[in-house]
Scaffold this motif. Structure first.
Motif, mmCIF file in Angstrom:
data_model
loop_
_atom_site.group_PDB
_atom_site.id
_atom_site.type_symbol
_atom_site.label_atom_id
_atom_site.label_comp_id
_atom_site.label_asym_id
_atom_site.label_seq_id
_atom_site.Cartn_x
_atom_site.Cartn_y
_atom_site.Cartn_z
ATOM 1 N N VAL A 181 0.913 -1.372 0.079
ATOM 2 C CA VAL A 181 0.001 0.131 0.081
ATOM 3 C C VAL A 181 0.962 1.363 -0.038
ATOM 4 N N GLU A 182 1.927 1.104 0.867
ATOM 5 C CA GLU A 182 2.829 2.432 0.873
ATOM 6 C C GLU A 182 3.557 2.695 -0.492
ATOM 7 N N ASP A 183 4.119 1.410 -0.972
ATOM 8 C CA ASP A 183 4.582 1.673 -2.313
ATOM 9 C C ASP A 183 3.847 2.063 -3.369
ATOM 10 N N LEU A 203 3.320 5.694 -2.983
ATOM 11 C CA LEU A 203 4.533 6.326 -3.275
ATOM 12 C C LEU A 203 4.631 6.665 -4.726
ATOM 13 N N ALA A 204 4.499 5.658 -5.491
ATOM 14 C CA ALA A 204 4.532 5.616 -6.884
ATOM 15 C C ALA A 204 3.545 6.451 -7.574
ATOM 16 N N ARG A 205 2.212 6.524 -6.881
ATOM 17 C CA ARG A 205 1.145 7.428 -7.132
ATOM 18 C C ARG A 205 1.391 8.910 -7.175
ATOM 19 N N LEU A 206 2.033 9.264 -5.923
ATOM 20 C CA LEU A 206 2.583 10.520 -5.652
ATOM 21 C C LEU A 206 3.902 11.006 -6.595
ATOM 22 N N ALA A 207 4.688 9.917 -6.752
ATOM 23 C CA ALA A 207 5.749 10.489 -7.758
ATOM 24 C C ALA A 207 5.433 10.751 -8.898
ATOM 25 N N ALA A 208 4.337 9.803 -9.585
ATOM 26 C CA ALA A 208 3.774 10.349 -11.041
ATOM 27 C C ALA A 208 3.063 11.864 -10.983
#
Length: 104
Positions: free
Chosen positions: A25-27, A30-35
């Protein structure tokens, strides 16, 4: 008997949960926020847009600057006097004076 929070069984269970449940869930977050951040970096920022527009309009608004200085709004004080009720109570308190409790 209940197990304490420092027991090996509790520690191991928390470690397993951390790896199997919370880590994916954390990964994903993090990927969604980075995108989203990468997408936002591609867009022109508000400051850049305003700078470009300001350069173009400074030559046309030199005569209107004099008119703008006269139209400045009057400053409003936000630290005004206290309410009349508060002042009245202070005045009554001063008038009464200090009470003495000297009883022998």
């Amino acid at each position: 008997m209940a197990r304490s929070l420092r027991s090996q069984a509790k520690k191991r269970t928390r470690a397993v949960k951390r790896e199997t449940i919370f880590k994916p869930v954390e990964d994903a977050r993090l990927a969604r926020l980075a995108a989203a951040q990468a997408e936002a970096a591609k867009k022109p920022s508000v400051g850049d847009f305003m700078d470009k527009e300001e350069v173009a309009t400074t030559t046309t608004t030199t005569t209107t600057d004099d008119a703008m200085t006269e139209e400045e709004p009057k400053k409003i004080s936000t630290s005004g006097p206290r309410s009349n009720r508060h002042a009245r109570k202070l005045k009554e308190k001063k008038k009464k004076g200090k009470k003495t409790n000297n009883k022998f």
